[in-house]
Design a protein around this motif. Sequence first.
Motif, PDB file in Angstrom:
ATOM      1  N   MET A 248       4.735 -41.680  -7.973  1.00 32.50           N
ATOM      2  CA  MET A 248       4.786 -40.704  -7.087  1.00 32.50           C
ATOM      3  C   MET A 248       4.166 -41.196  -6.141  1.00 32.50           C
TER       4      MET A 248
ATOM      5  N   THR B 277       9.093 -33.372 -12.883  1.00 32.67           N
ATOM      6  CA  THR B 277       9.087 -34.882 -12.122  1.00 32.67           C
ATOM      7  C   THR B 277       8.065 -35.708 -12.867  1.00 32.67           C
TER       8      THR B 277
ATOM      9  N   TYR C  30       7.582 -41.069   2.962  1.00 33.52           N
ATOM     10  CA  TYR C  30       7.286 -40.102   3.235  1.00 33.52           C
ATOM     11  C   TYR C  30       6.879 -40.438   4.693  1.00 33.52           C
TER      12      TYR C  30
ATOM     13  N   ALA D 126       3.521 -32.600   6.082  1.00 29.34           N
ATOM     14  CA  ALA D 126       4.215 -33.822   5.044  1.00 29.34           C
ATOM     15  C   ALA D 126       5.696 -32.990   5.415  1.00 29.34           C
TER      16      ALA D 126
ATOM     17  N   LEU E 299      14.845 -43.658   2.914  1.00 25.65           N
ATOM     18  CA  LEU E 299      15.378 -45.705   1.850  1.00 25.65           C
ATOM     19  C   LEU E 299      15.660 -45.937   1.708  1.00 25.65           C
TER      20      LEU E 299
ATOM     21  N   PHE F  42       2.283 -30.201   1.816  1.00 22.93           N
ATOM     22  CA  PHE F  42       3.850 -29.779   1.325  1.00 22.93           C
ATOM     23  C   PHE F  42       4.693 -29.030   2.240  1.00 22.93           C
TER      24      PHE F  42
ATOM     25  N   VAL G 125       5.974 -43.257  -3.417  1.00 22.29           N
ATOM     26  CA  VAL G 125       7.690 -41.987  -2.819  1.00 22.29           C
ATOM     27  C   VAL G 125       6.914 -41.119  -1.739  1.00 22.29           C
TER      28      VAL G 125
ATOM     29  N   HIS H 163      20.876 -35.334   1.920  1.00 23.16           N
ATOM     30  CA  HIS H 163      19.835 -35.678   3.200  1.00 23.16           C
ATOM     31  C   HIS H 163      20.266 -37.670   3.217  1.00 23.16           C
TER      32      HIS H 163
ATOM     33  N   TYR I 242      11.631 -43.106  -9.923  1.00 20.05           N
ATOM     34  CA  TYR I 242      12.095 -42.113  -8.201  1.00 20.05           C
ATOM     35  C   TYR I 242      13.423 -42.703  -7.716  1.00 20.05           C
ATOM     36  N   MET I 243      14.075 -41.520  -7.586  1.00 19.74           N
ATOM     37  CA  MET I 243      14.811 -42.118  -6.043  1.00 19.74           C
ATOM     38  C   MET I 243      15.908 -42.132  -7.136  1.00 19.74           C
TER      39      MET I 243
ATOM     40  N   ASN J 210      14.778 -34.151   9.703  1.00 23.52           N
ATOM     41  CA  ASN J 210      13.546 -33.644   9.023  1.00 23.52           C
ATOM     42  C   ASN J 210      12.252 -34.774   8.050  1.00 23.52           C
TER      43      ASN J 210
ATOM     44  N   PHE K 207       4.216 -39.674   8.772  1.00 19.31           N
ATOM     45  CA  PHE K 207       2.735 -39.208   9.324  1.00 19.31           C
ATOM     46  C   PHE K 207       1.565 -39.557   8.768  1.00 19.31           C
TER      47      PHE K 207
ATOM     48  N   PHE L  46      21.856 -38.487  -0.104  1.00 16.00           N
ATOM     49  CA  PHE L  46      21.802 -37.963  -1.995  1.00 16.00           C
ATOM     50  C   PHE L  46      21.387 -36.701  -1.568  1.00 16.00           C
ATOM     51  N   LYS L  47      21.470 -36.267  -2.811  1.00 15.04           N
ATOM     52  CA  LYS L  47      21.167 -34.588  -2.631  1.00 15.04           C
ATOM     53  C   LYS L  47      20.146 -34.496  -3.145  1.00 15.04           C
ATOM     54  N   THR L  48      19.097 -33.457  -2.687  1.00 15.15           N
ATOM     55  CA  THR L  48      17.819 -33.643  -2.865  1.00 15.15           C
ATOM     56  C   THR L  48      17.789 -33.076  -4.386  1.00 15.15           C
ATOM     57  N   PRO L  49      16.673 -33.584  -5.017  1.00 17.26           N
ATOM     58  CA  PRO L  49      16.509 -32.829  -6.114  1.00 17.26           C
ATOM     59  C   PRO L  49      15.355 -32.044  -6.589  1.00 17.26           C
TER      60      PRO L  49
HETATM   61  C1  HEC Z   1      15.202 -34.549   4.778  1.00 22.89           C
HETATM   62  C2  HEC Z   1      15.039 -33.732   3.166  1.00 22.89           C
HETATM   63  C3  HEC Z   1      13.624 -34.065   2.297  1.00 22.89           C
HETATM   64  C4  HEC Z   1      12.503 -34.276   3.431  1.00 22.89           C
HETATM   65  C5  HEC Z   1      12.374 -34.033   4.280  1.00 22.89           C
HETATM   66  C6  HEC Z   1      11.544 -34.364   1.551  1.00 22.89           C
HETATM   67  N1  HEC Z   1      12.568 -34.999   0.902  1.00 22.89           N
HETATM   68 FE1  HEC Z   1      11.734 -35.720  -1.439  1.00 22.89          FE
HETATM   69  N2  HEC Z   1      14.022 -36.277  -1.573  1.00 22.89           N
HETATM   70  C7  HEC Z   1      15.033 -35.872  -0.984  1.00 22.89           C
HETATM   71  C8  HEC Z   1      16.925 -36.422  -1.227  1.00 22.89           C
HETATM   72  C9  HEC Z   1      17.610 -36.240  -0.563  1.00 22.89           C
HETATM   73  C10 HEC Z   1      15.795 -37.385  -2.666  1.00 22.89           C
HETATM   74  C11 HEC Z   1      16.821 -38.083  -3.275  1.00 22.89           C
HETATM   75  C12 HEC Z   1      17.259 -39.531  -2.770  1.00 22.89           C
HETATM   76  C13 HEC Z   1      17.576 -40.131  -3.351  1.00 22.89           C
HETATM   77  O1  HEC Z   1      17.641 -39.950  -4.630  1.00 22.89           O
HETATM   78  O2  HEC Z   1      17.923 -41.604  -2.730  1.00 22.89           O
HETATM   79  C14 HEC Z   1      14.537 -36.949  -2.746  1.00 22.89           C
HETATM   80  C15 HEC Z   1      13.554 -37.597  -3.430  1.00 22.89           C
HETATM   81  C16 HEC Z   1      12.121 -37.118  -3.499  1.00 22.89           C
HETATM   82  C17 HEC Z   1      11.653 -37.254  -4.519  1.00 22.89           C
HETATM   83  C18 HEC Z   1      12.313 -38.487  -6.365  1.00 22.89           C
HETATM   84  C19 HEC Z   1      12.328 -37.269  -7.568  1.00 22.89           C
HETATM   85  C20 HEC Z   1      13.328 -37.417  -8.341  1.00 22.89           C
HETATM   86  O3  HEC Z   1      13.598 -37.184  -9.410  1.00 22.89           O
HETATM   87  O4  HEC Z   1      13.519 -39.026  -8.149  1.00 22.89           O
HETATM   88  C21 HEC Z   1      10.114 -36.524  -4.513  1.00 22.89           C
HETATM   89  C22 HEC Z   1       8.806 -37.121  -5.811  1.00 22.89           C
HETATM   90  C23 HEC Z   1      10.481 -36.641  -3.499  1.00 22.89           C
HETATM   91  N3  HEC Z   1      11.422 -36.945  -2.972  1.00 22.89           N
HETATM   92  C24 HEC Z   1       9.078 -35.592  -3.367  1.00 22.89           C
HETATM   93  C25 HEC Z   1       9.044 -35.362  -1.337  1.00 22.89           C
HETATM   94  C26 HEC Z   1       7.440 -35.158  -0.998  1.00 22.89           C
HETATM   95  C27 HEC Z   1       6.574 -34.672  -1.728  1.00 22.89           C
HETATM   96  C28 HEC Z   1       8.262 -34.971   0.336  1.00 22.89           C
HETATM   97  C29 HEC Z   1       7.315 -34.514   1.405  1.00 22.89           C
HETATM   98  C30 HEC Z   1       6.268 -35.691   2.001  1.00 22.89           C
HETATM   99  C31 HEC Z   1      10.067 -34.774   0.531  1.00 22.89           C
HETATM  100  N4  HEC Z   1       9.981 -35.153  -1.230  1.00 22.89           N
HETATM  101  C32 HEC Z   1      10.568 -34.860   1.792  1.00 22.89           C
HETATM  102  C33 HEC Z   1      15.402 -35.636   0.331  1.00 22.89           C
HETATM  103  C34 HEC Z   1      13.784 -34.685   1.167  1.00 22.89           C
END
Ligand code: HEC
Length: 164
Positions: A109, A94, A116, A44, A65, A40, A112, A61, A100-101, A129, A133, A86-89
């Motif tokens: 999961m 979870t 990535y 990743a 998607l 993590f 998801v 970010h 998700y998303m 970022n 991978f 979208f805002k990082t949740p």
């Molecule tokens: C560049 C920033 C970024 C990185 C790097 C990133 N995320 Fe995210 N993540 C986000 C954003 C922004 C969203 C929301 C996207 C959307 O709603 O469309 C998200 C959504 C998610 C969700 C969905 C959560 C929900 O409640 O819907 C999960 C689970 C998640 N990420 C896990 C991970 C994991 C595991 C990794 C590594 C493999 C990772 N993320 C890497 C920015 C990031």
Amino acid sequence: MTAIATYERTVVSAWSPFDRWVDGDETAVSDSAKRGFELFTGKANCSACHTGWNFTDNKFHDTGLPTIDLGRAILEPNNPKALYAFKTPSLRNTLYRGPYMHDGSLATMEDVIALYESGGVNRPSRSDNISPFFFTDRERDDLIAFLKTLTPEQQDLPLPTLPN
Ligand code: HEC
């Protein structure tokens, strides 16, 4: 005072296995989850955005998607990185929050993580970022084992009985 103490005991029992591990209990999470945490924060690169106590940087970010939703670009039309952003949740709890998303387009999961791994749609707005991978099956399982530790085992906390 008694009421507060009662409430605080409830809160402590709501700690997730991850919190107990951080607090020094090496037995709170499995070896698989510990390897997942390494992934993590390492290979990743999830912690580039899912950072801090709540596992979010509270920023916007484009994760790659596939979506036609403009996201943050509605408010920031001149920022090329705001498109599909979208805002990082938070990643706490979870496990019970799928699909998700922002649009619920990823059912599990596993879906998801597959997104990535693939790097998603490579477009100019995609975060620097995010890049593809490769995970072995074991690494995938380890990452999911780690994500599970962010949810307390006991989800439905009974309300404490407060003294009058
Ligand atoms: C560049 C920033 C970024 C990185 C790097 C990133 N995320 Fe995210 N993540 C986000 C954003 C922004 C969203 C929301 C996207 C959307 O709603 O469309 C998200 C959504 C998610 C969700 C969905 C959560 C929900 O409640 O819907 C999960 C689970 C998640 N990420 C896990 C991970 C994991 C595991 C990794 C590594 C493999 C990772 N993320 C890497 C920015 C990031």
